[in-house]
Design an enzyme around this catalytic site. Structure first.
Site, PDB file in Angstrom:
ATOM      1  CG  ASP A  91      -2.187   0.810   0.973  1.00 26.52           C
ATOM      2  OD1 ASP A  91      -2.291   1.383  -0.040  1.00 26.52           O
ATOM      3  OD2 ASP A  91      -2.891   0.975   2.145  1.00 26.52           O
ATOM      4  CG  HIS A  92      -0.559   4.979   0.373  1.00 26.33           C
ATOM      5  ND1 HIS A  92      -0.707   6.087  -0.189  1.00 26.33           N
ATOM      6  CD2 HIS A  92      -1.679   4.638   0.943  1.00 26.33           C
ATOM      7  CE1 HIS A  92      -2.062   6.387   0.061  1.00 26.33           C
ATOM      8  NE2 HIS A  92      -2.907   5.562   0.691  1.00 26.33           N
ATOM      9  CD  GLU A 133      -6.216   1.266  -4.982  1.00 26.84           C
ATOM     10  OE1 GLU A 133      -7.054   0.389  -5.038  1.00 26.84           O
ATOM     11  OE2 GLU A 133      -6.220   1.988  -3.701  1.00 26.84           O
ATOM     12  CE  LYS A 163      -5.775   7.245   7.870  1.00 30.25           C
ATOM     13  NZ  LYS A 163      -5.745   6.338   6.807  1.00 30.25           N
ATOM     14  CG  HIS A 195      -7.312   4.692   0.013  1.00 31.00           C
ATOM     15  ND1 HIS A 195      -5.560   4.728  -0.407  1.00 31.00           N
ATOM     16  CD2 HIS A 195      -7.312   3.917  -1.105  1.00 31.00           C
ATOM     17  CE1 HIS A 195      -5.345   4.124  -1.215  1.00 31.00           C
ATOM     18  NE2 HIS A 195      -6.528   3.479  -1.963  1.00 31.00           N
TER      19      HIS A 195
HETATM   20 ZN   LIG Z   1      -4.838   5.864   1.269  1.00 32.65          ZN
END
Ligand SMILES: [Zn+2]
Length: 387
Positions: free
Chosen positions: A77-78, A180, A222, A255
């Site tokens: 991810d990222h 992605e 978050k 996300h």
């Molecule tokens: Zn993200």
């Protein structure tokens, strides 16, 4: 089996502690959503002190124990640089999320036309203006004029080039993978027209991407529900879906997708099954709920540390909690349902794991039945809305 998931609707279960996959498996079984059981960003790995391989091994162990026999994915991810790729490739990840945010020119939203023209020098303006300004307009998401196109080029041009470079390097390292593109952590929301520009330029460059994560309007903080105008988001989600329908080749990705219960009905309505949702820290919050229920002394120590470290640890996250606004006198585990407490605990996980990692993990192993039940209940609430 571990494999790319393609256009199957999917759900990402980030697990910072390496102990949540059994609960995730119970929750996702029978929902029709393809799971990502290993999902960790470079930033999270740094804060949890885990390597891409450890994250993968923890997920694999649980998958094997549960005899999970349908496809599942592992999300690197990222990823921000070419150098981020090899350890995730070596560990067998199947889903690569490239975040070119460092190359997005956020100032382009406010720059004057002459500044934009200077910044665009050397980029392929003539080609792009012939391509985008002569078009008749696309259904459902508007049309560029020369100023908005120039702005999109300056804002995203270099980020697109960087993404193409990452894709080409990854293609040299690996045959089949989900790819992605995420611009969800940029300063300003991605308009549907900008989304179209990014998707079209990537497609023209030969990038085969499986999902794209725009930054949507409002606040996706978050571990808490959406903050913003749901009616405006409803319209915007429809326009983003019109862009993906135009290409028909990738999913939209949400996300910071945990706990956004008010948003899920909108994405199902507009995106249908072309969706991917990522969650991460919410599983850590369920771990803390488990501790609050079973080991309150340890939980109180983690909470005190969180309050102390929040101001520093919040820096790289989108959160708005204020320690002074935590509801007074909440009993455990109800504190885990307080907006401010959730965000404070969510972003201070690195500090908590540095100081209490061993105690937290051994308590969760000891109380694994409670942890699994908490995860199953919490994710059941999410997945029921997406089915
Ligand atoms: Zn993200």
């Amino acid at each position: 089996m571990l494999s790319p998931l393609g256009l199957t609707p999917s759900f990402g279960f980030g697990d910072r502690l390496g102990l949540a996959t059994p609960g995730h498996i119970t929750a996702v079984k029978g929902t029709g959503l393809a799971p990502i059981f290993a999902q960790q960003s470079v930033r999270e790995n740094a804060r949890t002190g885990r390597t891409p391989k450890q994250v993968m091994d923890d997920a694999k162990r649980a998958v094997e124990a549960a005899k999970w026999d349908t496809p599942w994915g592992a999300d690197a991810d990222h990823l921000k640089t070419i150098d981020d790729l090899p350890p995730f490739v070596a560990a067998g990840y199947t889903f690569f999320t490239v975040d070119p945010g460092a190359h997005v020119d956020n100032a382009a939203d406010a720059d004057s036309v002459s500044v934009l023209q200077a910044k665009a020098a050397g980029q392929n303006w003539d080609e792009l203006s012939a391509l985008y300004l002569s078009a008749n307009g696309e259904a459902g998401f508007g049309k560029f004029d020369s100023e908005s196109l120039l702005r999109a080029l300056v804002k995203y041009g270099r980020a697109i080039q960087h993404t193409v470079g990452m894709y080409r390097r990854l293609s040299e390292l690996k045959d089949a993978f989900d790819f992605e593109v995420s611009v969800d952590e940029t300063d300003a929301p991605t308009t549907p027209l900008e989304h179209y520009f990014i998707a079209n330029e990537l497609t023209r460059a030969g990038v085969k991407f499986t999902s794209l994560a725009p930054r949507f309007i409002g606040r996706f903080e978050k571990g808490v529900d959406y903050i913003g105008d749901l009616a405006a988001l409803d319209k915007e989600m429809a326009q983003h879906a019109a862009v993906t329908a135009h290409f028909g080749a990738y999913k939209l990705s949400l996300h910071s997708g945990s706990d956004k219960f008010s948003v899920y009905p909108l994405i199902v309505k507009h995106w249908g099954s072309r969706l991917h949702v990522k969650t991460a820290g919410t599983s850590y919050l369920e771990a803390l709920r488990t501790l609050a229920m079973t080991e309150p002394v340890l939980f109180e120590q983690i909470w005190a540390l969180g309050l102390k470290c929040y101001d520093t640890d919040r820096a790289t996250y989108h959160v708005s909690a204020e320690p002074a606004l935590v509801s007074a006198g909440l009993p455990l585990p109800a504190l885990l349902d307080d907006f401010h407490a959730r965000e404070i605990l969510h972003v201070t996980f690195g500090s908590a794991l540095t100081q209490f990692g061993v105690e937290i993990k051994s308590a969760l192993v000891k109380h694994s039945n409670v942890y699994n039940a908490n995860l199953q209940r919490h994710f059941g609430k999410h997945l029921d809305l997406l089915k």
